[in-house]
Design a protein around this motif. Structure first.
Motif, mmCIF file in Angstrom:
data_model
loop_
_atom_site.group_PDB
_atom_site.id
_atom_site.type_symbol
_atom_site.label_atom_id
_atom_site.label_comp_id
_atom_site.label_asym_id
_atom_site.label_seq_id
_atom_site.Cartn_x
_atom_site.Cartn_y
_atom_site.Cartn_z
ATOM 1 N N GLY A 118 7.719 10.575 9.477
ATOM 2 C CA GLY A 118 6.866 9.967 10.485
ATOM 3 C C GLY A 118 6.383 8.577 10.108
ATOM 4 O O GLY A 118 6.772 8.000 9.090
ATOM 5 N N SER A 119 5.520 8.052 10.936
ATOM 6 C CA SER A 119 5.009 6.700 10.717
ATOM 7 C C SER A 119 4.010 6.679 9.558
ATOM 8 O O SER A 119 3.304 7.645 9.307
ATOM 9 C CB SER A 119 4.356 6.166 11.989
ATOM 10 N N VAL A 120 3.971 5.544 8.855
ATOM 11 C CA VAL A 120 3.077 5.362 7.713
ATOM 12 C C VAL A 120 1.694 4.985 8.220
ATOM 13 O O VAL A 120 1.534 4.063 9.021
ATOM 14 C CB VAL A 120 3.631 4.271 6.760
ATOM 15 N N LEU A 121 0.675 5.705 7.751
ATOM 16 C CA LEU A 121 -0.703 5.437 8.132
ATOM 17 C C LEU A 121 -1.360 4.435 7.192
ATOM 18 O O LEU A 121 -2.195 3.647 7.601
ATOM 19 C CB LEU A 121 -1.518 6.734 8.148
ATOM 20 N N GLY A 122 -1.001 4.489 5.919
ATOM 21 C CA GLY A 122 -1.587 3.590 4.932
ATOM 22 C C GLY A 122 -1.125 3.968 3.543
ATOM 23 O O GLY A 122 -0.403 4.936 3.350
ATOM 24 N N SER A 123 -1.529 3.172 2.547
ATOM 25 C CA SER A 123 -1.175 3.463 1.162
ATOM 26 C C SER A 123 -2.315 3.041 0.255
ATOM 27 O O SER A 123 -3.162 2.241 0.639
ATOM 28 C CB SER A 123 0.120 2.741 0.770
ATOM 29 N N ILE A 124 -2.325 3.587 -0.947
ATOM 30 C CA ILE A 124 -3.345 3.226 -1.926
ATOM 31 C C ILE A 124 -2.699 3.187 -3.305
ATOM 32 O O ILE A 124 -1.856 4.014 -3.630
ATOM 33 C CB ILE A 124 -4.539 4.208 -1.891
ATOM 34 N N ASP A 125 -3.067 2.192 -4.077
ATOM 35 C CA ASP A 125 -2.576 2.035 -5.441
ATOM 36 C C ASP A 125 -3.560 2.751 -6.364
ATOM 37 O O ASP A 125 -4.715 2.341 -6.474
ATOM 38 C CB ASP A 125 -2.482 0.549 -5.788
ATOM 39 N N HIS A 126 -3.113 3.832 -7.015
ATOM 40 C CA HIS A 126 -4.024 4.620 -7.845
ATOM 41 C C HIS A 126 -4.262 4.008 -9.218
ATOM 42 O O HIS A 126 -5.124 4.468 -9.946
ATOM 43 C CB HIS A 126 -3.510 6.057 -7.974
ATOM 44 N N ILE A 127 -3.504 3.003 -9.594
ATOM 45 C CA ILE A 127 -3.735 2.319 -10.861
ATOM 46 C C ILE A 127 -4.811 1.247 -10.687
ATOM 47 O O ILE A 127 -5.689 1.085 -11.521
ATOM 48 C CB ILE A 127 -2.431 1.694 -11.404
ATOM 49 N N GLU A 128 -4.743 0.517 -9.596
ATOM 50 C CA GLU A 128 -5.735 -0.524 -9.287
ATOM 51 C C GLU A 128 -6.295 -0.294 -7.885
ATOM 52 O O GLU A 128 -5.971 -1.032 -6.964
ATOM 53 C CB GLU A 128 -5.078 -1.910 -9.362
ATOM 54 N N PRO A 129 -7.108 0.750 -7.712
ATOM 55 C CA PRO A 129 -7.601 1.050 -6.359
ATOM 56 C C PRO A 129 -8.537 -0.042 -5.846
ATOM 57 O O PRO A 129 -9.484 -0.436 -6.505
ATOM 58 C CB PRO A 129 -8.328 2.377 -6.534
ATOM 59 N N LYS A 130 -8.221 -0.557 -4.671
ATOM 60 C CA LYS A 130 -9.055 -1.569 -4.022
ATOM 61 C C LYS A 130 -9.317 -1.166 -2.583
ATOM 62 O O LYS A 130 -9.579 -2.004 -1.739
ATOM 63 C CB LYS A 130 -8.339 -2.932 -4.058
ATOM 64 N N GLY A 131 -9.193 0.099 -2.302
ATOM 65 C CA GLY A 131 -9.339 0.573 -0.940
ATOM 66 C C GLY A 131 -7.985 0.792 -0.318
ATOM 67 O O GLY A 131 -6.963 0.285 -0.786
ATOM 68 N N MET A 132 -7.953 1.544 0.733
ATOM 69 C CA MET A 132 -6.699 1.866 1.385
ATOM 70 C C MET A 132 -6.195 0.681 2.186
ATOM 71 O O MET A 132 -6.960 -0.006 2.859
ATOM 72 C CB MET A 132 -6.850 3.078 2.296
ATOM 73 N N ILE A 133 -4.893 0.435 2.096
ATOM 74 C CA ILE A 133 -4.241 -0.610 2.882
ATOM 75 C C ILE A 133 -3.680 0.096 4.110
ATOM 76 O O ILE A 133 -2.791 0.956 3.996
ATOM 77 C CB ILE A 133 -3.117 -1.297 2.084
#
Length: 136
Positions: A118-133
Motif C-alpha cells: 500500500g501507500s507509504v504514510l511516513g517514515s522515521i529514522d530510529h538512529i537519529e529520530p527527529k520526528g516522523m517524516i
C-alpha cells in the motif's frame, strides 16, 4: 496437548516428548524424572535464554512451545542494551548476534504504510529520530 512441543533442558539440549503424570513427579518415556520446579511457556528469546540460564544453574526446567516450525518472518527489530549484557555472558552469543546483523543502513528507518504493497504514510529514522517524516 498434542499441539505443543515440550523441551526438557539438559546438557545435550535434545527435544523429548513428555508424558503427563499425576502428582509432582515427572515421567519421560515411562521413567520417573523427579520434580520439575520450573515450566517455561514459549520458546521465544526470553524463554530460550531463561532455559539456558536455569540449566547452567542446575535448575531442572521444561520449555513448552506451541508452534511446530520456526517463523519465516523477522521477530525482533531491536535488542536492547540489557539483553545484550545477558547475551555477552552466554558463550559469545552477543558477538554472534552482532556479526549476523545486517548493515545499519538497511534497518535504521521504519516505514509506516497502509499495507505491504500500500501507500507509504511516513517514515522515521530510529538512529537519529527527529520526528516522523510524512509522505505527501
Amino acid at each position: 496437548m498434542a499441539g505443543f512441543r515440550l523441551f526438557k533442558t539438559t546438557t545435550s539440549m535434545h527435544a523429548r516428548r513428555r508424558s503427563f503424570s499425576t502428582g509432582n513427579n515427572i515421567f519421560i518415556n515411562g521413567e520417573q524424572d523427579g520434580i520439575l520446579p520450573v515450566l517455561i511457556v514459549g520458546a521465544g528469546p526470553v524463554g530460550l535464554v531463561l532455559s539456558i540460564l536455569l540449566t547452567r544453574l542446575g535448575v531442572k526446567c521444561c520449555l513448552l512451545e506451541k508452534t511446530k516450525t520456526f517463523s519465516q518472518h523477522p521477530q525482533a527489530h531491536f535488542i536492547n542494551n540489557r539483553s545484550m549484557e545477558v547475551f555477552r555472558k552466554l558463550d559469545n552469543l552477543a558477538e554472534e548476534i552482532q556479526s549476523l546483523q545486517p548493515p545499519v543502513e538497511l534497518w535504521r528507518k521504519f516505514i509506516y504504510c497502509t499495507s505491504l504493497s500500500g501507500s507509504v504514510l511516513g517514515s522515521i529514522d530510529h538512529i537519529e529520530p527527529k520526528g516522523m517524516i510524512l509522505s505527501k
